[in-house]
Scaffold this motif. Structure first.
Motif, PDB file in Angstrom:
ATOM      1  N   LYS A 113       0.847  -1.190   0.000  1.00  0.00           N
ATOM      2  CA  LYS A 113       0.000   0.000   0.000  1.00  0.00           C
ATOM      3  C   LYS A 113       0.883   1.241   0.000  1.00  0.00           C
ATOM      4  CE  LYS A 113      -3.480   2.366   2.816  1.00  0.00           C
ATOM      5  NZ  LYS A 113      -4.280   2.298   4.071  1.00  0.00           N
ATOM      6  N   GLU A 114       0.597   2.175  -0.897  1.00  0.00           N
ATOM      7  CA  GLU A 114       1.386   3.395  -1.030  1.00  0.00           C
ATOM      8  C   GLU A 114       0.589   4.588  -0.518  1.00  0.00           C
ATOM      9  OE1 GLU A 114       2.713   3.862  -5.013  1.00  0.00           O
ATOM     10  OE2 GLU A 114       4.082   2.132  -4.957  1.00  0.00           O
ATOM     11  N   GLU A 115       1.285   5.442   0.226  1.00  0.00           N
ATOM     12  CA  GLU A 115       0.679   6.660   0.762  1.00  0.00           C
ATOM     13  C   GLU A 115       1.640   7.818   0.571  1.00  0.00           C
ATOM     14  OE1 GLU A 115      -2.029   5.333   4.504  1.00  0.00           O
ATOM     15  OE2 GLU A 115       0.106   4.860   4.647  1.00  0.00           O
ATOM     16  N   LYS A 116       1.087   9.001   0.396  1.00  0.00           N
ATOM     17  CA  LYS A 116       1.892  10.204   0.186  1.00  0.00           C
ATOM     18  C   LYS A 116       1.860  11.076   1.431  1.00  0.00           C
ATOM     19  CE  LYS A 116       2.549  14.092  -2.986  1.00  0.00           C
ATOM     20  NZ  LYS A 116       2.032  14.785  -4.190  1.00  0.00           N
ATOM     21  N   VAL A 117       3.018  11.593   1.815  1.00  0.00           N
ATOM     22  CA  VAL A 117       3.129  12.459   2.991  1.00  0.00           C
ATOM     23  C   VAL A 117       2.674  13.861   2.599  1.00  0.00           C
ATOM     24  CG1 VAL A 117       4.674  13.392   4.739  1.00  0.00           C
ATOM     25  CG2 VAL A 117       5.030  11.071   3.875  1.00  0.00           C
ATOM     26  N   LEU A 118       1.621  14.335   3.255  1.00  0.00           N
ATOM     27  CA  LEU A 118       1.079  15.654   2.954  1.00  0.00           C
ATOM     28  C   LEU A 118       1.637  16.742   3.854  1.00  0.00           C
ATOM     29  CD1 LEU A 118      -2.705  14.762   2.460  1.00  0.00           C
ATOM     30  CD2 LEU A 118      -0.890  14.866   0.740  1.00  0.00           C
ATOM     31  N   GLU A 119       1.939  16.399   5.111  1.00  0.00           N
ATOM     32  CA  GLU A 119       2.349  17.425   6.068  1.00  0.00           C
ATOM     33  C   GLU A 119       3.075  16.779   7.234  1.00  0.00           C
ATOM     34  OE1 GLU A 119       0.263  21.196   8.473  1.00  0.00           O
ATOM     35  OE2 GLU A 119      -0.957  19.678   7.447  1.00  0.00           O
ATOM     36  N   ILE A 120       4.072  17.486   7.777  1.00  0.00           N
ATOM     37  CA  ILE A 120       4.776  17.084   8.994  1.00  0.00           C
ATOM     38  C   ILE A 120       4.368  18.057  10.089  1.00  0.00           C
ATOM     39  CG2 ILE A 120       6.993  16.634  10.078  1.00  0.00           C
ATOM     40  CD1 ILE A 120       6.421  14.726   7.850  1.00  0.00           C
ATOM     41  N   ILE A 121       3.775  17.542  11.165  1.00  0.00           N
ATOM     42  CA  ILE A 121       3.171  18.376  12.204  1.00  0.00           C
ATOM     43  C   ILE A 121       3.849  18.094  13.538  1.00  0.00           C
ATOM     44  CG2 ILE A 121       1.034  18.973  13.398  1.00  0.00           C
ATOM     45  CD1 ILE A 121      -0.463  17.905  10.969  1.00  0.00           C
ATOM     46  N   PRO A 122       4.425  19.081  14.206  1.00  0.00           N
ATOM     47  CA  PRO A 122       4.897  18.873  15.584  1.00  0.00           C
ATOM     48  C   PRO A 122       3.724  18.860  16.539  1.00  0.00           C
ATOM     49  CG  PRO A 122       5.334  21.126  14.886  1.00  0.00           C
ATOM     50  CD  PRO A 122       4.775  20.416  13.692  1.00  0.00           C
ATOM     51  N   ASP A 123       3.710  17.891  17.440  1.00  0.00           N
ATOM     52  CA  ASP A 123       2.606  17.715  18.385  1.00  0.00           C
ATOM     53  C   ASP A 123       3.166  17.704  19.797  1.00  0.00           C
ATOM     54  OD1 ASP A 123       0.071  17.390  19.299  1.00  0.00           O
ATOM     55  OD2 ASP A 123      -0.027  15.240  18.917  1.00  0.00           O
ATOM     56  N   ARG A 124       3.711  18.855  20.230  1.00  0.00           N
ATOM     57  CA  ARG A 124       4.420  18.911  21.503  1.00  0.00           C
ATOM     58  C   ARG A 124       3.489  18.827  22.705  1.00  0.00           C
ATOM     59  NH1 ARG A 124       7.360  17.814  18.284  1.00  0.00           N
ATOM     60  NH2 ARG A 124       9.244  18.859  17.553  1.00  0.00           N
ATOM     61  N   ARG A 125       2.221  19.134  22.552  1.00  0.00           N
ATOM     62  CA  ARG A 125       1.313  19.108  23.690  1.00  0.00           C
ATOM     63  C   ARG A 125       0.951  17.690  24.109  1.00  0.00           C
ATOM     64  NH1 ARG A 125       2.438  23.781  25.686  1.00  0.00           N
ATOM     65  NH2 ARG A 125       2.213  25.461  24.153  1.00  0.00           N
ATOM     66  N   MET A 126       1.042  16.730  23.179  1.00  0.00           N
ATOM     67  CA  MET A 126       0.592  15.384  23.475  1.00  0.00           C
ATOM     68  C   MET A 126       1.720  14.369  23.467  1.00  0.00           C
ATOM     69  SD  MET A 126      -2.592  15.533  24.144  1.00  0.00           S
ATOM     70  CE  MET A 126      -2.932  13.786  24.111  1.00  0.00           C
ATOM     71  N   ARG A 127       2.703  14.533  22.579  1.00  0.00           N
ATOM     72  CA  ARG A 127       3.783  13.548  22.468  1.00  0.00           C
ATOM     73  C   ARG A 127       5.045  14.245  21.985  1.00  0.00           C
ATOM     74  NH1 ARG A 127      -0.257  12.351  19.349  1.00  0.00           N
ATOM     75  NH2 ARG A 127      -0.719  10.520  20.600  1.00  0.00           N
ATOM     76  N   SER A 128       6.168  13.569  22.142  1.00  0.00           N
ATOM     77  CA  SER A 128       7.452  14.190  21.820  1.00  0.00           C
ATOM     78  C   SER A 128       7.788  14.103  20.340  1.00  0.00           C
ATOM     79  CB  SER A 128       8.562  13.523  22.640  1.00  0.00           C
ATOM     80  OG  SER A 128       8.581  12.116  22.389  1.00  0.00           O
ATOM     81  N   ALA A 129       7.324  13.083  19.633  1.00  0.00           N
ATOM     82  CA  ALA A 129       7.665  12.895  18.228  1.00  0.00           C
ATOM     83  C   ALA A 129       6.761  13.723  17.332  1.00  0.00           C
ATOM     84  CB  ALA A 129       7.563  11.414  17.855  1.00  0.00           C
ATOM     85  N   ASP A 130       7.239  14.002  16.120  1.00  0.00           N
ATOM     86  CA  ASP A 130       6.425  14.678  15.117  1.00  0.00           C
ATOM     87  C   ASP A 130       5.468  13.683  14.466  1.00  0.00           C
ATOM     88  OD1 ASP A 130       7.871  16.935  15.702  1.00  0.00           O
ATOM     89  OD2 ASP A 130       9.248  16.705  14.005  1.00  0.00           O
ATOM     90  N   LEU A 131       4.389  14.209  13.918  1.00  0.00           N
ATOM     91  CA  LEU A 131       3.400  13.406  13.226  1.00  0.00           C
ATOM     92  C   LEU A 131       3.427  13.725  11.735  1.00  0.00           C
ATOM     93  CD1 LEU A 131       0.334  13.616  15.641  1.00  0.00           C
ATOM     94  CD2 LEU A 131       2.154  11.910  15.571  1.00  0.00           C
ATOM     95  N   ALA A 132       3.097  12.728  10.949  1.00  0.00           N
ATOM     96  CA  ALA A 132       3.029  12.891   9.497  1.00  0.00           C
ATOM     97  C   ALA A 132       1.598  12.596   9.054  1.00  0.00           C
ATOM     98  CB  ALA A 132       4.012  11.955   8.795  1.00  0.00           C
ATOM     99  N   LEU A 133       1.013  13.534   8.313  1.00  0.00           N
ATOM    100  CA  LEU A 133      -0.311  13.334   7.744  1.00  0.00           C
ATOM    101  C   LEU A 133      -0.138  12.716   6.359  1.00  0.00           C
ATOM    102  CD1 LEU A 133      -3.374  13.767   7.910  1.00  0.00           C
ATOM    103  CD2 LEU A 133      -3.026  16.034   6.911  1.00  0.00           C
ATOM    104  N   VAL A 134      -0.584  11.477   6.220  1.00  0.00           N
ATOM    105  CA  VAL A 134      -0.431  10.741   4.967  1.00  0.00           C
ATOM    106  C   VAL A 134      -1.810  10.464   4.395  1.00  0.00           C
ATOM    107  CG1 VAL A 134       1.749   9.721   5.682  1.00  0.00           C
ATOM    108  CG2 VAL A 134      -0.382   8.503   6.133  1.00  0.00           C
ATOM    109  N   ALA A 135      -1.848  10.259   3.081  1.00  0.00           N
ATOM    110  CA  ALA A 135      -3.121  10.031   2.401  1.00  0.00           C
ATOM    111  C   ALA A 135      -2.934   8.992   1.319  1.00  0.00           C
ATOM    112  CB  ALA A 135      -3.650  11.336   1.798  1.00  0.00           C
ATOM    113  N   ALA A 136      -3.984   8.178   1.147  1.00  0.00           N
ATOM    114  CA  ALA A 136      -4.050   7.193   0.072  1.00  0.00           C
ATOM    115  C   ALA A 136      -5.471   7.212  -0.460  1.00  0.00           C
ATOM    116  CB  ALA A 136      -3.673   5.797   0.559  1.00  0.00           C
TER     117      ALA A 136
END
Length: 310
Positions: A113-136
């Motif tokens: 399954k292939e997905e494209k990364v749309l956005e990289i979002i820092p989520d400092r209020r909930m977790r230490s790692a960044d999140l990636a918004l992907v879409a398929a």
């Protein structure tokens, strides 16, 4: 009244003392309460102040999966019984939940399954790692971003266990048995089909060092090894935001923004007089049996941020 009737009346009287139970000696129900403040009271009455007795449902059950940030209620350090469990919690900026899909999924056979990364979002209020918004197609979801993941990258997800090692790029998700030895992985499953629980925080990772039959051995940064099935899925690469442990708070107000209240003020100097201990590396952790279901308890759900994380 005759003397005979008086004698009969005295015969009916009982000179025995009435039986007194231990429960009747108590003037209140204080003795029957639990002394542990973490125990949920038996009678959960609604409160009009902040509805602390009303159990809250998980956002996934209420809203379904959505990429829209959801405002979280503030518990103020209170547990599900309405009493303060943590005295260093309170205030802070609003927190918004972004639902992370911890199971990358993918087909068990055929093309990944292939997905494209749309956005990289820092989520400092909930977790230490960044999140990636992907879409398929028409579906979007949040996943944990890796160190070198960029907007526009195409990532692959598969659950097919291949005999030959695949040439996976950073951000791809494959079973550990399909990856070459020496691959750096994160978001590792302990059992096939469950969520990725290991190495999900910022800058963490593990390394696939060897394969033993149907098992794979992953070495953690602490040099401890973890043995799991070769069908457990993991993501290639290291988790993003690797400089999270080097951040500088700067001032006391920054902690108040995060909802952390100050300490009591007592300070203990650490002199290092007793040195440290050099401990041996612990034995490898083997995950060969699925986890047992947890028994049901009477404890209420309450407003707890831990139920929203995974």
């Amino acid at each position: 009244m005759s003397l005979q009737s008086v004698i009969q009346g005295l015969g009916r009287l009982s000179l025995r003392c009435p039986t007194v139970t231990t429960r009747s000696l108590h003037t209140s129900q204080c003795s029957f309460r639990h002394l542990d403040s973490h125990v949920v009271p038996i009678n959960k009455l609604p409160s009009s102040r902040n509805r602390r007795w009303v159990p809250t449902e998980k956002p996934l059950k209420v809203h379904g999966y959505t990429v829209k940030p959801i405002r979280l209620p503030s518990n103020g350090g209170r547990g599900p019984n309405g009493r303060i469990w943590n005295f260093r919690r309170g205030g802070g900026l609003p927190q918004y939940l972004r639902m992370v899909d911890w199971t990358r999924g993918g087909p068990s056979q055929g093309k990944p399954k292939e997905e494209k990364v749309l956005e990289i979002i820092p989520d400092r209020r909930m977790r230490s790692a960044d999140l990636a918004l992907v879409a398929a197609g028409e579906k979007k979801r949040y996943i944990v971003a890796t160190q070198n993941m960029k907007v526009g990258d195409v990532i692959k997800s598969s659950q097919e266990l291949t005999q030959l090692a695949v040439s996976a790029r950073e951000g791809d998700s494959y079973p550990l048995g399909s990856l070459p030895i020496g691959t750096v992985v994160n978001c590792i499953q302990r059992f096939p089909g469950l969520h990725g629980r290991v190495s999900c925080a910022a800058g963490t990772s593990g390394q696939l060092i060897r394969k033993i039959g149907e098992k794979c051995v992953v070495r953690m940064p602490s040099k401890r090894e973890m043995i799991v099935f070769n069908t457990c899925v993991a993501t290639v690469g290291r988790v993003s935001n690797i400089n999270h442990n080097q951040r500088v708070i700067g001032k006391a107000g920054a902690n108040r923004w995060m909802g952390i209240r100050p300490k009591s003020g007592r300070w203990h100097r650490k002199t290092g007089r007793f040195g440290r201990k050099l401990r041996a590396i612990r034995k490898a952790v083997v995950y060969d049996q699925p986890p047992k279901p947890k028994p049901k308890t009477r404890r209420a759900t309450g407003i707890s941020l831990n139920i929203y994380r995974r």
